[in-house]
Write a protein that holds these residues in place. Structure first.
Motif, PDB file in Angstrom:
ATOM      1  N   GLY A   4      54.417  69.770  37.977  1.00 17.04           N
ATOM      2  CA  GLY A   4      55.138  70.207  36.792  1.00 17.04           C
ATOM      3  C   GLY A   4      54.289  71.086  35.897  1.00 17.04           C
ATOM      4  N   PRO A   5      54.953  71.835  35.037  1.00 15.58           N
ATOM      5  CA  PRO A   5      54.224  72.750  34.153  1.00 15.58           C
ATOM      6  C   PRO A   5      53.409  72.013  33.094  1.00 15.58           C
ATOM      7  CG  PRO A   5      56.559  72.787  33.643  1.00 15.58           C
ATOM      8  CD  PRO A   5      56.397  71.930  34.865  1.00 15.58           C
ATOM      9  N   TRP A  10      55.011  70.176  30.098  1.00 17.45           N
ATOM     10  CA  TRP A  10      55.672  68.883  30.207  1.00 17.45           C
ATOM     11  C   TRP A  10      54.746  67.771  29.745  1.00 17.45           C
ATOM     12  CZ3 TRP A  10      58.410  68.557  35.617  1.00 17.45           C
ATOM     13  CH2 TRP A  10      59.478  69.449  35.647  1.00 17.45           C
ATOM     14  N   PRO A  11      55.304  66.692  29.229  1.00 20.63           N
ATOM     15  CA  PRO A  11      54.474  65.546  28.832  1.00 20.63           C
ATOM     16  C   PRO A  11      53.726  64.959  30.037  1.00 20.63           C
ATOM     17  CG  PRO A  11      56.697  65.338  27.935  1.00 20.63           C
ATOM     18  CD  PRO A  11      56.726  66.497  28.891  1.00 20.63           C
ATOM     19  N   ASP A  12      52.535  64.455  29.781  1.00 17.34           N
ATOM     20  CA  ASP A  12      51.718  63.850  30.847  1.00 17.34           C
ATOM     21  C   ASP A  12      52.477  62.749  31.575  1.00 17.34           C
ATOM     22  OD1 ASP A  12      49.633  65.543  30.217  1.00 17.34           O
ATOM     23  OD2 ASP A  12      48.557  64.041  29.021  1.00 17.34           O
ATOM     24  N   GLU A  13      53.266  61.984  30.845  1.00 17.39           N
ATOM     25  CA  GLU A  13      54.006  60.875  31.455  1.00 17.39           C
ATOM     26  C   GLU A  13      54.986  61.371  32.510  1.00 17.39           C
ATOM     27  OE1 GLU A  13      57.281  57.545  30.161  1.00 17.39           O
ATOM     28  OE2 GLU A  13      55.779  58.119  28.677  1.00 17.39           O
ATOM     29  N   TRP A  14      55.664  62.475  32.250  1.00 17.04           N
ATOM     30  CA  TRP A  14      56.606  63.024  33.227  1.00 17.04           C
ATOM     31  C   TRP A  14      55.869  63.453  34.487  1.00 17.04           C
ATOM     32  CZ3 TRP A  14      60.296  66.953  30.378  1.00 17.04           C
ATOM     33  CH2 TRP A  14      60.999  66.289  29.375  1.00 17.04           C
ATOM     34  N   PHE A  35      47.853  79.237  39.920  1.00 17.14           N
ATOM     35  CA  PHE A  35      48.360  79.544  38.580  1.00 17.14           C
ATOM     36  C   PHE A  35      47.220  79.840  37.613  1.00 17.14           C
ATOM     37  CE2 PHE A  35      52.542  78.719  39.788  1.00 17.14           C
ATOM     38  CZ  PHE A  35      53.425  78.723  38.720  1.00 17.14           C
ATOM     39  N   THR A  36      46.115  79.117  37.752  1.00 16.45           N
ATOM     40  CA  THR A  36      45.020  79.240  36.803  1.00 16.45           C
ATOM     41  C   THR A  36      44.072  80.381  37.128  1.00 16.45           C
ATOM     42  OG1 THR A  36      45.141  76.858  36.402  1.00 16.45           O
ATOM     43  CG2 THR A  36      43.125  77.966  35.698  1.00 16.45           C
ATOM     44  N   PHE A  37      43.708  80.545  38.398  1.00 19.36           N
ATOM     45  CA  PHE A  37      42.634  81.469  38.743  1.00 19.36           C
ATOM     46  C   PHE A  37      43.060  82.684  39.562  1.00 19.36           C
ATOM     47  CE2 PHE A  37      40.548  77.296  38.205  1.00 19.36           C
ATOM     48  CZ  PHE A  37      39.747  77.624  37.125  1.00 19.36           C
ATOM     49  N   ASP A  38      44.265  82.714  40.071  1.00 22.26           N
ATOM     50  CA  ASP A  38      44.713  83.846  40.888  1.00 22.26           C
ATOM     51  C   ASP A  38      45.987  84.454  40.310  1.00 22.26           C
ATOM     52  OD1 ASP A  38      44.409  85.576  43.102  1.00 22.26           O
ATOM     53  OD2 ASP A  38      45.844  84.418  44.280  1.00 22.26           O
ATOM     54  N   GLN A  55      58.354  81.141  33.730  1.00 24.28           N
ATOM     55  CA  GLN A  55      57.802  81.037  32.378  1.00 24.28           C
ATOM     56  C   GLN A  55      56.435  80.352  32.404  1.00 24.28           C
ATOM     57  OE1 GLN A  55      59.079  82.501  29.494  1.00 24.28           O
ATOM     58  NE2 GLN A  55      57.014  81.988  28.808  1.00 24.28           N
ATOM     59  N   ALA A  56      56.282  79.327  33.224  1.00 21.93           N
ATOM     60  CA  ALA A  56      54.979  78.661  33.346  1.00 21.93           C
ATOM     61  C   ALA A  56      53.940  79.627  33.902  1.00 21.93           C
ATOM     62  CB  ALA A  56      55.103  77.419  34.230  1.00 21.93           C
TER      63      ALA A  56
END
Length: 142
Positions: A40-41, A44-48, A70-73, A127-128
């Motif tokens: 999940g993006p 979202w809450p950590d619990e989800w 998503f983070t590095f590429d 969007q994420a």
């Protein structure tokens, strides 16, 4: 996630010969740990995400690779977004095949779930992707 846990997860990804394993294993343990937030993006809450991680635990290593993309590429392009999601789907299918033998009906249930995960990421993840790119740009400019 600790650096030790990151190294263990990277070892799992390498051993499974998942798509993109060279990219993921080329990251430092600290980079890897910083990118992986579960299913999940980030918004979202950590619990989800924790609940989804538990429900979809078979695919955890694929989610880790996806998070690293998503983070590095991430260059903000649709092409790289599609690549990351195609890789996620292939890795989820691979993990389903590794976990369940061809004659086990759960294999086909897991494979269908893998396709659903990838479809959800393609349809709702843009969007994420853009948010992750903006975050990356902010870090590079500071």
């Amino acid at each position: 996630m600790t650096p030790y846990e990151a190294q263990q997860r990277k070892d799992t990804i390498r051993a499974a010969e998942m798509y993109g394993w060279q990219f993921v294993c080329g990251l430092t343990d600290e980079q890897f740990a910083s990118a992986c937030n579960g299913c999940g993006p980030e918004s979202w809450p950590d619990e989800w995400r924790a609940r989804l991680d538990k429900w979809l635990s078979t695919f955890g290593p694929a989610f880790d690779g996806h998070d690293c993309r998503f983070t590095f590429d991430n260059d903000g392009s649709r092409e790289k977004f599609d690549y990351a999601n195609d890789e996620l789907e292939k890795n989820c299918l691979l993990l389903a095949n590794l976990k369940y033998a061809w004659y086990n009906p759960l294999r086909y249930f897991a494979r269908n779930r893998a396709r659903l995960i990838a479809k959800a990421c393609r349809n709702f993840g843009w969007q994420a992707w853009k948010d992750a790119f903006a975050k990356k740009q902010t870090k590079e400019n500071t």
